[in-house]
Design a protein around this motif. Sequence first.
Motif, PDB file in Angstrom:
ATOM      1  N   ALA A  98      -7.815  -3.663 -11.378  1.00 53.07           N
ATOM      2  CA  ALA A  98      -7.578  -2.636 -10.361  1.00 53.07           C
ATOM      3  C   ALA A  98      -6.474  -1.677 -10.802  1.00 53.07           C
ATOM      4  CB  ALA A  98      -7.232  -3.289  -9.026  1.00 53.07           C
ATOM      5  N   GLU A  99      -5.424  -2.218 -11.435  1.00 54.16           N
ATOM      6  CA  GLU A  99      -4.343  -1.348 -11.924  1.00 54.16           C
ATOM      7  C   GLU A  99      -4.880  -0.347 -12.933  1.00 54.16           C
ATOM      8  OE1 GLU A  99      -1.795   0.368 -14.692  1.00 54.16           O
ATOM      9  OE2 GLU A  99      -2.956  -1.382 -15.294  1.00 54.16           O
ATOM     10  N   ARG A 100      -5.703  -0.802 -13.862  1.00 53.64           N
ATOM     11  CA  ARG A 100      -6.255   0.108 -14.874  1.00 53.64           C
ATOM     12  C   ARG A 100      -7.091   1.200 -14.227  1.00 53.64           C
ATOM     13  NH1 ARG A 100      -7.101  -4.878 -17.343  1.00 53.64           N
ATOM     14  NH2 ARG A 100      -9.343  -4.847 -16.924  1.00 53.64           N
ATOM     15  N   LEU A 101      -7.916   0.819 -13.262  1.00 57.92           N
ATOM     16  CA  LEU A 101      -8.790   1.795 -12.617  1.00 57.92           C
ATOM     17  C   LEU A 101      -8.019   2.755 -11.729  1.00 57.92           C
ATOM     18  CD1 LEU A 101     -11.752  -0.589 -11.786  1.00 57.92           C
ATOM     19  CD2 LEU A 101     -11.571   1.042 -13.685  1.00 57.92           C
ATOM     20  N   ILE A 102      -7.080   2.227 -10.960  1.00 62.74           N
ATOM     21  CA  ILE A 102      -6.266   3.079 -10.086  1.00 62.74           C
ATOM     22  C   ILE A 102      -5.424   4.036 -10.924  1.00 62.74           C
ATOM     23  CG2 ILE A 102      -4.311   3.065  -8.476  1.00 62.74           C
ATOM     24  CD1 ILE A 102      -5.517   0.396  -7.359  1.00 62.74           C
ATOM     25  N   SER A 103      -4.783   3.502 -11.952  1.00 65.14           N
ATOM     26  CA  SER A 103      -3.952   4.355 -12.815  1.00 65.14           C
ATOM     27  C   SER A 103      -4.776   5.467 -13.445  1.00 65.14           C
ATOM     28  CB  SER A 103      -3.275   3.521 -13.901  1.00 65.14           C
ATOM     29  OG  SER A 103      -2.363   2.623 -13.336  1.00 65.14           O
ATOM     30  N   THR A 104      -5.966   5.129 -13.917  1.00 61.86           N
ATOM     31  CA  THR A 104      -6.820   6.132 -14.538  1.00 61.86           C
ATOM     32  C   THR A 104      -7.207   7.214 -13.536  1.00 61.86           C
ATOM     33  OG1 THR A 104      -7.653   4.522 -16.117  1.00 61.86           O
ATOM     34  CG2 THR A 104      -8.986   6.496 -15.781  1.00 61.86           C
ATOM     35  N   ALA A 105      -7.542   6.827 -12.322  1.00 61.56           N
ATOM     36  CA  ALA A 105      -7.921   7.804 -11.307  1.00 61.56           C
ATOM     37  C   ALA A 105      -6.748   8.706 -10.937  1.00 61.56           C
ATOM     38  CB  ALA A 105      -8.457   7.089 -10.065  1.00 61.56           C
ATOM     39  N   VAL A 106      -5.587   8.125 -10.701  1.00 60.65           N
ATOM     40  CA  VAL A 106      -4.420   8.923 -10.299  1.00 60.65           C
ATOM     41  C   VAL A 106      -3.957   9.813 -11.455  1.00 60.65           C
ATOM     42  CG1 VAL A 106      -1.992   8.788  -9.602  1.00 60.65           C
ATOM     43  CG2 VAL A 106      -3.693   7.326  -8.488  1.00 60.65           C
ATOM     44  N   LEU A 107      -3.859   9.238 -12.663  1.00 59.99           N
ATOM     45  CA  LEU A 107      -3.447  10.038 -13.817  1.00 59.99           C
ATOM     46  C   LEU A 107      -4.452  11.154 -14.092  1.00 59.99           C
ATOM     47  CD1 LEU A 107      -2.267   7.216 -16.254  1.00 59.99           C
ATOM     48  CD2 LEU A 107      -0.816   8.863 -15.061  1.00 59.99           C
ATOM     49  N   GLY A 108      -5.729  10.843 -13.964  1.00 54.61           N
ATOM     50  CA  GLY A 108      -6.757  11.854 -14.195  1.00 54.61           C
ATOM     51  C   GLY A 108      -6.677  12.996 -13.204  1.00 54.61           C
ATOM     52  N   PHE A 109      -6.486  12.684 -11.932  1.00 51.90           N
ATOM     53  CA  PHE A 109      -6.357  13.740 -10.929  1.00 51.90           C
ATOM     54  C   PHE A 109      -5.122  14.580 -11.230  1.00 51.90           C
ATOM     55  CE2 PHE A 109      -4.921  15.829  -7.160  1.00 51.90           C
ATOM     56  CZ  PHE A 109      -6.071  16.236  -6.517  1.00 51.90           C
ATOM     57  N   ALA A 110      -3.996  13.907 -11.470  1.00 56.65           N
ATOM     58  CA  ALA A 110      -2.740  14.625 -11.715  1.00 56.65           C
ATOM     59  C   ALA A 110      -2.841  15.502 -12.956  1.00 56.65           C
ATOM     60  CB  ALA A 110      -1.584  13.631 -11.842  1.00 56.65           C
ATOM     61  N   ALA A 111      -3.442  14.984 -14.027  1.00 58.92           N
ATOM     62  CA  ALA A 111      -3.591  15.768 -15.252  1.00 58.92           C
ATOM     63  C   ALA A 111      -4.528  16.954 -15.032  1.00 58.92           C
ATOM     64  CB  ALA A 111      -4.100  14.884 -16.389  1.00 58.92           C
ATOM     65  N   GLU A 171      -7.300   7.531  -0.338  1.00 61.68           N
ATOM     66  CA  GLU A 171      -8.067   6.813   0.697  1.00 61.68           C
ATOM     67  C   GLU A 171      -9.252   6.073   0.066  1.00 61.68           C
ATOM     68  OE1 GLU A 171     -10.729   8.134   4.505  1.00 61.68           O
ATOM     69  OE2 GLU A 171      -8.777   9.110   4.281  1.00 61.68           O
ATOM     70  N   ALA A 172      -9.945   6.715  -0.871  1.00 64.18           N
ATOM     71  CA  ALA A 172     -11.065   6.063  -1.546  1.00 64.18           C
ATOM     72  C   ALA A 172     -10.601   4.841  -2.320  1.00 64.18           C
ATOM     73  CB  ALA A 172     -11.763   7.055  -2.477  1.00 64.18           C
ATOM     74  N   ILE A 173      -9.492   4.984  -3.009  1.00 65.02           N
ATOM     75  CA  ILE A 173      -8.928   3.832  -3.740  1.00 65.02           C
ATOM     76  C   ILE A 173      -8.571   2.740  -2.751  1.00 65.02           C
ATOM     77  CG2 ILE A 173      -6.929   3.035  -5.055  1.00 65.02           C
ATOM     78  CD1 ILE A 173      -6.972   5.842  -6.428  1.00 65.02           C
ATOM     79  N   GLY A 174      -7.917   3.118  -1.675  1.00 62.54           N
ATOM     80  CA  GLY A 174      -7.494   2.147  -0.659  1.00 62.54           C
ATOM     81  C   GLY A 174      -8.660   1.423  -0.019  1.00 62.54           C
ATOM     82  N   SER A 175      -9.799   2.099   0.103  1.00 61.31           N
ATOM     83  CA  SER A 175     -10.950   1.460   0.728  1.00 61.31           C
ATOM     84  C   SER A 175     -11.518   0.335  -0.128  1.00 61.31           C
ATOM     85  CB  SER A 175     -12.033   2.502   1.030  1.00 61.31           C
ATOM     86  OG  SER A 175     -12.656   2.934  -0.164  1.00 61.31           O
ATOM     87  N   LEU A 176     -11.191   0.334  -1.408  1.00 57.94           N
ATOM     88  CA  LEU A 176     -11.671  -0.697  -2.311  1.00 57.94           C
ATOM     89  C   LEU A 176     -10.748  -1.914  -2.344  1.00 57.94           C
ATOM     90  CD1 LEU A 176     -12.675   1.632  -5.259  1.00 57.94           C
ATOM     91  CD2 LEU A 176     -14.192   0.628  -3.524  1.00 57.94           C
ATOM     92  N   ARG A 227       0.833  -1.211   0.000  1.00 54.84           N
ATOM     93  CA  ARG A 227       0.000   0.000   0.000  1.00 54.84           C
ATOM     94  C   ARG A 227       0.865   1.258   0.000  1.00 54.84           C
ATOM     95  NH1 ARG A 227      -5.522   0.787   1.257  1.00 54.84           N
ATOM     96  NH2 ARG A 227      -5.643  -1.366   1.933  1.00 54.84           N
ATOM     97  N   GLN A 228       1.930   1.259   0.780  1.00 55.37           N
ATOM     98  CA  GLN A 228       2.816   2.422   0.822  1.00 55.37           C
ATOM     99  C   GLN A 228       3.565   2.592  -0.498  1.00 55.37           C
ATOM    100  OE1 GLN A 228       4.948   1.431   4.414  1.00 55.37           O
ATOM    101  NE2 GLN A 228       3.790   2.952   5.587  1.00 55.37           N
ATOM    102  N   ARG A 229       3.918   1.480  -1.146  1.00 54.33           N
ATOM    103  CA  ARG A 229       4.562   1.582  -2.469  1.00 54.33           C
ATOM    104  C   ARG A 229       3.619   2.227  -3.475  1.00 54.33           C
ATOM    105  NH1 ARG A 229       5.893  -3.841  -1.802  1.00 54.33           N
ATOM    106  NH2 ARG A 229       4.863  -4.413  -3.748  1.00 54.33           N
TER     107      ARG A 229
END
Length: 180
Positions: free
Chosen positions: A134-147, A171-176, A76-78
Amino acid sequence: MGRPAQIDRAAVVAAAMAVADEHGLAALTMPAVAGRLGVTAMALYRHVANKEDLLDALVEALLPAPPPDTAALPWRQRLEALAGAVRDSAARHPAVFPLLLQRPAATERARRARDGVVSALREAGLGPEAAARAERLISTAVLGFAASEAAGRFAHHDQRVRDEDFACLLEAIGSLLPPA
């Protein structure tokens, strides 16, 4: 014996990044990169096959290398460290960063980054298909926020609010995901 090369692939990629950072992705042309380096456009083709290859090289340059001290961290920390590094990359190169949302993970470094996330998710207990999704969804969320942040979408909020929003996203991602 021919004369020594004046440029190399790293110089071409750095010049391309500079052109796109200063003038936007639409201005990124082989002649613009060549002009920045003081060479002919044909000289670039010794170092990049074509513009697609150059765009892939920019994607690689945008991808953060995992911080050296994170390899021994729990999964999780990574993932959180990588998400923060992605956000930092977007802040450094806001005009170029959208490439990460537009191009597939086609290069070795891009695949390693993706596989690193999948590996962490597998450590979390997800099966192969669930980890890939999960990787696709997490990546999309993080990349989208950053962009979005880099493009100025959240500029009316101060840095503290943006940092809190990013923490809420993580935190929302982590809760899933399974508990650490």
